[in-house]
Design a protein around this motif. Structure first.
Motif, PDB file in Angstrom:
ATOM      1  N   ASP A 198       0.840  -1.195   0.000  1.00 22.74           N
ATOM      2  CA  ASP A 198       0.000   0.000   0.000  1.00 22.74           C
ATOM      3  C   ASP A 198       0.883   1.256   0.000  1.00 22.74           C
ATOM      4  O   ASP A 198       2.103   1.148   0.135  1.00 22.74           O
ATOM      5  CB  ASP A 198      -0.915  -0.011   1.224  1.00 22.74           C
ATOM      6  CG  ASP A 198      -1.924  -1.158   1.189  1.00 22.74           C
ATOM      7  OD1 ASP A 198      -2.313  -1.560   0.076  1.00 22.74           O
ATOM      8  OD2 ASP A 198      -2.310  -1.651   2.264  1.00 22.74           O
ATOM      9  N   PRO A 199       0.292   2.452  -0.145  1.00 21.57           N
ATOM     10  CA  PRO A 199       1.096   3.680  -0.159  1.00 21.57           C
ATOM     11  C   PRO A 199       2.053   3.752   1.028  1.00 21.57           C
ATOM     12  O   PRO A 199       1.649   3.545   2.180  1.00 21.57           O
ATOM     13  CB  PRO A 199       0.042   4.790  -0.088  1.00 21.57           C
ATOM     14  CG  PRO A 199      -1.172   4.189  -0.713  1.00 21.57           C
ATOM     15  CD  PRO A 199      -1.155   2.744  -0.323  1.00 21.57           C
ATOM     16  N   THR A 233       1.971   2.381  -4.979  1.00 18.36           N
ATOM     17  CA  THR A 233       1.404   3.511  -5.725  1.00 18.36           C
ATOM     18  C   THR A 233       2.154   4.797  -5.432  1.00 18.36           C
ATOM     19  O   THR A 233       2.287   5.667  -6.289  1.00 18.36           O
ATOM     20  CB  THR A 233      -0.075   3.707  -5.349  1.00 18.36           C
ATOM     21  OG1 THR A 233      -0.183   3.791  -3.917  1.00 18.36           O
ATOM     22  CG2 THR A 233      -0.933   2.546  -5.848  1.00 18.36           C
ATOM     23  N   LEU A 258      -1.281  11.599  -4.712  1.00 18.71           N
ATOM     24  CA  LEU A 258      -2.213  11.469  -3.599  1.00 18.71           C
ATOM     25  C   LEU A 258      -2.720  12.842  -3.179  1.00 18.71           C
ATOM     26  O   LEU A 258      -1.966  13.808  -3.158  1.00 18.71           O
ATOM     27  CB  LEU A 258      -1.521  10.789  -2.421  1.00 18.71           C
ATOM     28  CG  LEU A 258      -1.011   9.359  -2.660  1.00 18.71           C
ATOM     29  CD1 LEU A 258      -0.280   8.858  -1.421  1.00 18.71           C
ATOM     30  CD2 LEU A 258      -2.154   8.425  -3.011  1.00 18.71           C
ATOM     31  N   ALA A 318      -6.312   5.313  -2.271  1.00 16.00           N
ATOM     32  CA  ALA A 318      -5.724   4.278  -3.126  1.00 16.00           C
ATOM     33  C   ALA A 318      -6.638   3.067  -3.233  1.00 16.00           C
ATOM     34  O   ALA A 318      -6.773   2.461  -4.311  1.00 16.00           O
ATOM     35  CB  ALA A 318      -4.363   3.864  -2.565  1.00 16.00           C
ATOM     36  N   ASN A 328      -5.029   1.366 -10.187  1.00 20.57           N
ATOM     37  CA  ASN A 328      -3.632   1.236  -9.773  1.00 20.57           C
ATOM     38  C   ASN A 328      -2.893   0.146 -10.538  1.00 20.57           C
ATOM     39  O   ASN A 328      -1.761   0.331 -10.970  1.00 20.57           O
ATOM     40  CB  ASN A 328      -3.563   0.965  -8.269  1.00 20.57           C
ATOM     41  CG  ASN A 328      -4.130   2.099  -7.442  1.00 20.57           C
ATOM     42  OD1 ASN A 328      -4.078   3.260  -7.843  1.00 20.57           O
ATOM     43  ND2 ASN A 328      -4.704   1.777  -6.295  1.00 20.57           N
ATOM     44  N   THR A 365      -4.622  -2.475  -2.112  1.00 23.27           N
ATOM     45  CA  THR A 365      -4.861  -1.339  -2.997  1.00 23.27           C
ATOM     46  C   THR A 365      -4.274  -1.563  -4.394  1.00 23.27           C
ATOM     47  O   THR A 365      -4.428  -0.716  -5.262  1.00 23.27           O
ATOM     48  CB  THR A 365      -4.272  -0.043  -2.403  1.00 23.27           C
ATOM     49  OG1 THR A 365      -2.859  -0.186  -2.242  1.00 23.27           O
ATOM     50  CG2 THR A 365      -4.910   0.265  -1.057  1.00 23.27           C
TER      51      THR A 365
END
Length: 361
Positions: free
Chosen positions: A8-9, A38, A62, A74, A84, A102
Motif C-alpha cells: 500500500d502507499p 502507488t 495522492l 488508493a 492502480n 490497494t
C-alpha cells in the motif's frame, strides 16, 4: 531469484506499512528485492535504499498526506476503477508477493491484513456522529468494493496468507480459503526494554480509530492515570481530551514510544476491531505486560496470566485494571513478555516466509 513485494502507499514506516518493509529488509539478505507501491515518500525511499531494496513507485498523485486517508484514496481507485494495477509492468523473472489491498495483481502469494467493511462495522459506534452518518450511507458501496477486491485477489493469487486466525475467519466469511497464517513481524532489536528503567505510576494506551474510547473513559474515571499516544486526535471524544487522569501525547517517535512502554506499569489495549494488533506485541517486546480483550488478534498474542491479562468484556477489564493498579504483579511477567515477543521477531517471521518461498518457487 528476484522478489517484488507489492504494498500500500508508503508514506511512513509504521502501521500497515511496517510488515512489508521489515520482511523485505530480511529477505533482501538472500534475494534481490524490490518494493512496489502507488506512492513512496522521500523518507521511505531513502530507508529502502539503505537496506539494499529497490523501490518502485507508480507515482500516483495522492490528495491526502494523512496515511489513513491516502490508503482509502488508493483503495477506492483500485476497488472501483482498477486504476492502480493498470500502471504496473513486471520483469518476467520477478516472483511477486502482494502485501496490498490497494493493488490487486497476479501474485504467488497474497498477504491479507483485513477488510474495510468489517473494520468499520466494528468501530462505527466509537466514531463521531457525522462519521456514522457517512458510513451508513456509504456502507453498501464499500461492501461492493471489498467484494471486488476479495474476488479478484483470490483468483489471481497462488497462496493466500492471513495475519492471524481471526483474520482468516473474516476472509472465510467472504468465501476465501486461507492457506497459511503468518503473523505480522516486529523488530525486537529495536523494541526492547530500556536499561535501568524505573517503572512509573501510569498506564499506557493508544488512541486510534480502533480504540474503544468508552472503556478508556471508565478506566480514567476509576482514577487510573493514563498516558495516551497516537496521531489521530480527531477521533478522540471531547470528554477524554480534558480528562484529569489522561495525558494526551499525540504522535511520538519510536524512541519515545519505547521509553513509554518500558516505563509504564502496564499497557491497556481496549479495541473495537483488530486483526493482529501491534501495540500488545510492541509492549511485550519492551518487557511490559498487556491488559486487553481475550479475542481477535490480541487474544492470540498475549498469554493470559503470563504476559498480560485477557478479559471477556469491559466490566472485567475495569475490575482487572484497578486490581493491577493497586497490587502490581510479579517481576517475572516482564521477562516472560520479552520471551514471548521474540516469537514475532522479524527474523523468526522471515523464516516462515522463506519456507513459503521455497514451497511455491
Amino acid at each position: 531469484m528476484s522478489l517484488c513485494i507489492v504494498t500500500d502507499p508508503l508514506i511512513n514506516d509504521f502501521g500497515p506499512s511496517r510488515p512489508a518493509i521489515l520482511i523485505a529488509r530480511e529477505l533482501s539478505k538472500k534475494y534481490r528485492v524490490k518494493i512496489l507501491s502507488t506512492y513512496i515518500s522521500e523518507d521511505i525511499l531513502d530507508k529502502l535504499e539503505s537496506f539494499g531494496i529497490f523501490p518502485l513507485s507508480l507515482g500516483v498523485k495522492l490528495h491526502f498526506s494523512d496515511s489513513s486517508l491516502a490508503w482509502v484514496e488508493a483503495w477506492m481507485r483500485e476497488a472501483f476503477f482498477s486504476a492502480n494495477r493498470k500502471k504496473i509492468r513486471f520483469d518476467d523473472g520477478d516472483l511477486v508477493l502482494n502485501f496490498s489491498n490497494t493493488i490487486i495483481i497476479p501474485s504467488r502469494a497474497w498477504f491479507v491484513l483485513g477488510l474495510t467493511t468489517y473494520a468499520l462495522d466494528h468501530i462505527k459506534d466509537e466514531l463521531p456522529w457525522y462519521y456514522k452518518i457517512i458510513y451508513k450511507i456509504g456502507r453498501p458501496l464499500i461492501l461492493y468494493g471489498d467484494k471486488r477486491i476479495v474476488r479478484r485477489g483470490s483468483k489471481l493469487s497462488g497462496v493466500i496468507v492471513a495475519t492471524s486466525k481471526y483474520c482468516a475467519d473474516i476472509y472465510g466469511k467472504f468465501g476465501v480459503k486461507i492457506d497459511r497464517i503468518i503473523y505480522v513481524p516486529i523488530d525486537c532489536e529495536k523494541f526492547k526494554p530500556r536499561p535501568n528503567t524505573s517503572y512509573e505510576s501510569y498506564v499506557l494506551t493508544y488512541f486510534g480509530k480502533e480504540t474503544k474510547f468508552s472503556t478508556i473513559k471508565n478506566l480514567a474515571d476509576a482514577d487510573i492515570k493514563i498516558k495516551a499516544f497516537g496521531s489521530k486526535l480527531s477521533y478522540v471524544p471531547k470528554e477524554l481530551r480534558n480528562h484529569r487522569n489522561i495525558e494526551l501525547l499525540g504522535r511520538v517517535s519510536d524512541e519515545e514510544l519505547i521509553e513509554l512502554y518500558s516505563s509504564a506499569l502496564y499497557t491497556v489495549f481496549p479495541f473495537t476491531n483488530e486483526e493482529f494488533g501491534y501495540i500488545p506485541v510492541e509492549s511485550m517486546a519492551c518487557g511490559t505486560p498487556v491488559l486487553t480483550f481475550a479475542y481477535q488478534g490480541p487474544g492470540e498474542t498475549v498469554i493470559n496470566g503470563k504476559t498480560g491479562w485477557l478479559v471477556k468484556n469491559d466490566e472485567e477489564m475495569i475490575k482487572t485494571a484497578k486490581k493491577i493498579w493497586m497490587k502490581g504483579y510479579p517481576e517475572q511477567m516482564r521477562r516472560d513478555c520479552r520471551s514471548r515477543a521474540f516469537e514475532f521477531d522479524v527474523k523468526n517471521i522471515a523464516k516462515q516466509w522463506l519456507n513459503l518461498l521455497e514451497t511455491i518457487h
